[in-house]
Design an enzyme around this catalytic site. Structure first.
Site, PDB file in Angstrom:
ATOM      1  N   ARG A 164       0.833  -1.219   0.000  1.00  0.00           N
ATOM      2  CA  ARG A 164       0.000   0.000   0.000  1.00  0.00           C
ATOM      3  C   ARG A 164       0.870   1.272   0.000  1.00  0.00           C
ATOM      4  O   ARG A 164       0.564   2.246   0.680  1.00  0.00           O
ATOM      5  CB  ARG A 164      -0.938   0.050   1.213  1.00  0.00           C
ATOM      6  CG  ARG A 164      -2.038  -0.981   1.202  1.00  0.00           C
ATOM      7  CD  ARG A 164      -3.013  -0.750   0.059  1.00  0.00           C
ATOM      8  NE  ARG A 164      -4.147  -1.634   0.149  1.00  0.00           N
ATOM      9  CZ  ARG A 164      -4.147  -2.923  -0.255  1.00  0.00           C
ATOM     10  NH1 ARG A 164      -3.075  -3.431  -0.814  1.00  0.00           N
ATOM     11  NH2 ARG A 164      -5.223  -3.661  -0.119  1.00  0.00           N
ATOM     12  N   SER A 237     -10.474  -0.347   3.276  1.00  0.00           N
ATOM     13  CA  SER A 237      -9.691  -0.554   4.505  1.00  0.00           C
ATOM     14  C   SER A 237      -9.199   0.804   5.007  1.00  0.00           C
ATOM     15  O   SER A 237      -8.547   1.529   4.264  1.00  0.00           O
ATOM     16  CB  SER A 237      -8.471  -1.435   4.231  1.00  0.00           C
ATOM     17  OG  SER A 237      -8.856  -2.687   3.752  1.00  0.00           O
ATOM     18  N   GLU A 333      -4.748   4.342   6.300  1.00  0.00           N
ATOM     19  CA  GLU A 333      -4.468   4.063   4.883  1.00  0.00           C
ATOM     20  C   GLU A 333      -4.870   5.222   3.954  1.00  0.00           C
ATOM     21  O   GLU A 333      -4.047   5.673   3.153  1.00  0.00           O
ATOM     22  CB  GLU A 333      -5.182   2.761   4.517  1.00  0.00           C
ATOM     23  CG  GLU A 333      -4.387   1.896   3.574  1.00  0.00           C
ATOM     24  CD  GLU A 333      -4.671   2.274   2.155  1.00  0.00           C
ATOM     25  OE1 GLU A 333      -3.747   2.742   1.473  1.00  0.00           O
ATOM     26  OE2 GLU A 333      -5.817   2.133   1.729  1.00  0.00           O
TER      27      GLU A 333
HETATM   28  N1  EPU Z   1     -10.541 -10.437  10.202  1.00  0.00           N
HETATM   29  C1  EPU Z   1     -11.211 -10.494  11.411  1.00  0.00           C
HETATM   30  N2  EPU Z   1     -12.210  -9.594  11.629  1.00  0.00           N
HETATM   31  C2  EPU Z   1     -12.574  -8.681  10.713  1.00  0.00           C
HETATM   32  C3  EPU Z   1     -11.893  -8.618   9.491  1.00  0.00           C
HETATM   33  C4  EPU Z   1     -10.870  -9.518   9.255  1.00  0.00           C
HETATM   34  O1  EPU Z   1     -10.922 -11.313  12.255  1.00  0.00           O
HETATM   35  O2  EPU Z   1     -13.497  -7.907  11.010  1.00  0.00           O
HETATM   36  C5  EPU Z   1      -9.479 -11.426   9.955  1.00  0.00           C
HETATM   37  C6  EPU Z   1     -10.032 -12.719   9.374  1.00  0.00           C
HETATM   38  O3  EPU Z   1      -9.332 -13.796   9.922  1.00  0.00           O
HETATM   39  C7  EPU Z   1      -9.706 -12.616   7.914  1.00  0.00           C
HETATM   40  C8  EPU Z   1      -8.417 -11.830   7.924  1.00  0.00           C
HETATM   41  O4  EPU Z   1      -8.557 -10.922   9.020  1.00  0.00           O
HETATM   42  O5  EPU Z   1      -9.539 -13.870   7.329  1.00  0.00           O
HETATM   43  C9  EPU Z   1      -8.147 -11.056   6.658  1.00  0.00           C
HETATM   44  O6  EPU Z   1      -9.327 -10.349   6.296  1.00  0.00           O
HETATM   45  P1  EPU Z   1      -9.628  -9.997   4.762  1.00  0.00           P
HETATM   46  O7  EPU Z   1      -9.442 -11.213   3.896  1.00  0.00           O
HETATM   47  O8  EPU Z   1     -10.965  -9.344   4.714  1.00  0.00           O
HETATM   48  O9  EPU Z   1      -8.480  -9.012   4.369  1.00  0.00           O
HETATM   49  P2  EPU Z   1      -7.881  -7.720   5.093  1.00  0.00           P
HETATM   50  O10 EPU Z   1      -6.488  -8.033   5.492  1.00  0.00           O
HETATM   51  O11 EPU Z   1      -8.806  -7.240   6.144  1.00  0.00           O
HETATM   52  C10 EPU Z   1      -6.847  -6.808   2.892  1.00  0.00           C
HETATM   53  C11 EPU Z   1      -6.820  -5.521   2.139  1.00  0.00           C
HETATM   54  C12 EPU Z   1      -8.116  -5.332   1.363  1.00  0.00           C
HETATM   55  C13 EPU Z   1      -8.276  -6.494   0.395  1.00  0.00           C
HETATM   56  C14 EPU Z   1      -8.279  -7.807   1.191  1.00  0.00           C
HETATM   57  C15 EPU Z   1      -8.282  -9.011   0.286  1.00  0.00           C
HETATM   58  C16 EPU Z   1      -5.382  -4.032   3.401  1.00  0.00           C
HETATM   59  C17 EPU Z   1      -5.286  -2.814   4.242  1.00  0.00           C
HETATM   60  N3  EPU Z   1      -6.609  -4.409   3.044  1.00  0.00           N
HETATM   61  O12 EPU Z   1      -7.878  -6.700   3.871  1.00  0.00           O
HETATM   62  O13 EPU Z   1      -7.993  -4.125   0.606  1.00  0.00           O
HETATM   63  O14 EPU Z   1      -9.472  -6.382  -0.343  1.00  0.00           O
HETATM   64  O15 EPU Z   1      -7.068  -7.891   1.986  1.00  0.00           O
HETATM   65  O16 EPU Z   1      -7.031  -9.149  -0.317  1.00  0.00           O
HETATM   66  O17 EPU Z   1      -4.353  -4.611   3.046  1.00  0.00           O
HETATM   67  C18 EPU Z   1      -8.410  -1.770   0.703  1.00  0.00           C
HETATM   68  O18 EPU Z   1      -7.186  -1.621   0.647  1.00  0.00           O
HETATM   69  O19 EPU Z   1      -9.195  -0.806   0.758  1.00  0.00           O
HETATM   70  C19 EPU Z   1      -8.954  -3.129   0.739  1.00  0.00           C
HETATM   71  C20 EPU Z   1     -10.267  -3.372   0.871  1.00  0.00           C
END
Ligand code: EPU
Length: 337
Positions: A164, A237, A333
């Site tokens: 990012r 995010s 972010e």
């Molecule tokens: N999780 C929780 N609670 C929550 C959300 C997530 O426990 O409320 C845990 C879960 O175990 C889940 C893990 O976190 O499996 C990862 O969650 P998720 O797959 O939703 O991904 P993220 O790390 O929260 C990142 C990116 C997203 C992108 C997704 C999928 C960042 C800051 N965000 O989110 O990007 O869509 O991975 O690759 O790296 C964005 O940048 O705006 C964005 C949406």
């Protein structure tokens, strides 16, 4: 070229905070951009470049000029053994561009389907999702310096991409206005299906047979987990997933065995900020019109169309509680202005 006075910015960024720009100009091509920039440099008027507004939160009215990127166009420029160079104007809608490439038979951008925003904004934060980052597909970026009007093509390494992050987020990088982005695309690129959520789905429903099927799968996951900014204002995010040392992770893991993390090549760990925020009890929180999305704690929402200051305040409260409980600082972010 179209000028607007006292332009409403609430409708032009996905967090929907009330704010106005003293002047806004919509530019349609590089000649427009040059003309506007030379006027601004000769009068020392401040300028801010706006794409789709999906990664910016306005806390105040903006003095000076907001440059709204309205240039359009997609073309296939050149080919070599590793693929085609596909160029897209900064003002193109990202998701529409992704689908254009898929319709042409290219593989490579399908995991990045449905990310809100424009093509020109995508390199700034090196957008990423479901195991693919923009940098994995990027060829180069054409940009013009907002003070000197120098035009330059930035190669992949010039862009200094990180998680990012890119050169364009740095202080000197913010003076460059991106007007075209080129991608290296091919029909032969292998599909990336390893991201846990993606894998879980296709193991249930059967593996997607092509890039378009992957894009549809990604769209289904995103639609389920992330709010549509048209219906519920948000900036995706709101925090980066923090990276901690191996030692710090071991200590955290001992205390919090359920903590969600991903190992990185250098031995450090990326923590799921959504998990940290949820563990602090914020998921589904709503107060005074701003809150935390009940299905994804990493997403702040602004159903009350409150000011950017209110959103920032909630973000600070979340940062403080995560830091207090886990000793981990969360980095915001989107750009807060
Ligand atoms: N999780 C929780 N609670 C929550 C959300 C997530 O426990 O409320 C845990 C879960 O175990 C889940 C893990 O976190 O499996 C990862 O969650 P998720 O797959 O939703 O991904 P993220 O790390 O929260 C990142 C990116 C997203 C992108 C997704 C999928 C960042 C800051 N965000 O989110 O990007 O869509 O991975 O690759 O790296 C964005 O940048 O705006 C964005 C949406």
């Amino acid at each position: 070229m179209h000028w607007e006075l006292n332009a409403d910015l609430a409708m032009r960024h996905t967090m929907g905070c009330p704010a106005r720009a003293e002047r806004m100009v919509t530019v349609a091509n590089i000649d427009d951009i040059r003309r506007v920039l030379s006027e601004l440099t000769s009068t020392s008027v401040p300028a801010f470049v706006l794409g789709g507004g999906s990664n910016v939160v306005f806390t105040r009215d903006l003095a000076g000029v907001v440059i709204n990127m309205g240039n359009r166009g997609v073309s296939v420029d050149a080919s070599d053994s590793s693929g085609d160079i596909v160029r897209a104007a900064a003002g193109e809608n990202w998701h529409e561009f992704v689908w254009w490439t898929l319709e042409q038979g290219y593989v490579g951008l399908e995991n990045l389907a449905l990310i809100p925003g424009t093509v020109g904004a995508a390199p700034i934060q090196n957008i990423g999702a479901y195991g693919v980052e923009l940098k994995d597909r990027l060829h180069s970026v054409r940009a013009i310096h907002m003070d000197t009007l120098e035009e330059r093509e930035f190669s992949l390494s010039d862009c200094c991409f990180g998680y990012r992050d890119s050169f364009f987020k740095s202080e000197p990088g913010r003076r460059w206005l991106i007007w075209e982005v080129a991608f290296r695309l091919s029909a032969e690129t292998p599909l990336v299906l390893e991201y846990a959520e993606l894998k879980r789905r296709w193991e249930l429903d059967g593996a997607p047979c092509d890039a378009r099927a992957v894009a549809k799968l990604v769209e289904a996951i995103r639609t389920e987990k992330l709010p549509d900014p048209v219906q519920l204002p948000n900036s995706g995010s709101f925090f980066k997933n923090p990276i901690v040392s191996a030692g710090h992770f071991l200590a955290l893991n001992e205390k919090f065995p359920d903590i969600v993390s991903f190992p990185l090549a250098d031995g450090s760990r990326k923590l799921a900020a959504g998990w940290l925020i949820q563990a602090c009890g914020w998921k589904g929180f709503l107060e005074n019109g701003v809150g935390v999305y009940p299905k994804q704690a990493l997403v702040l929402i602004n159903p009350g169309h409150k000011s950017g200051g209110e959103v920032k305040l909630l973000a600070s409260r979340i940062q403080a509680s995560v830091e207090e409980r886990f000793g981990v600082p969360l980095e915001v972010e989107p750009l807060i202005l």
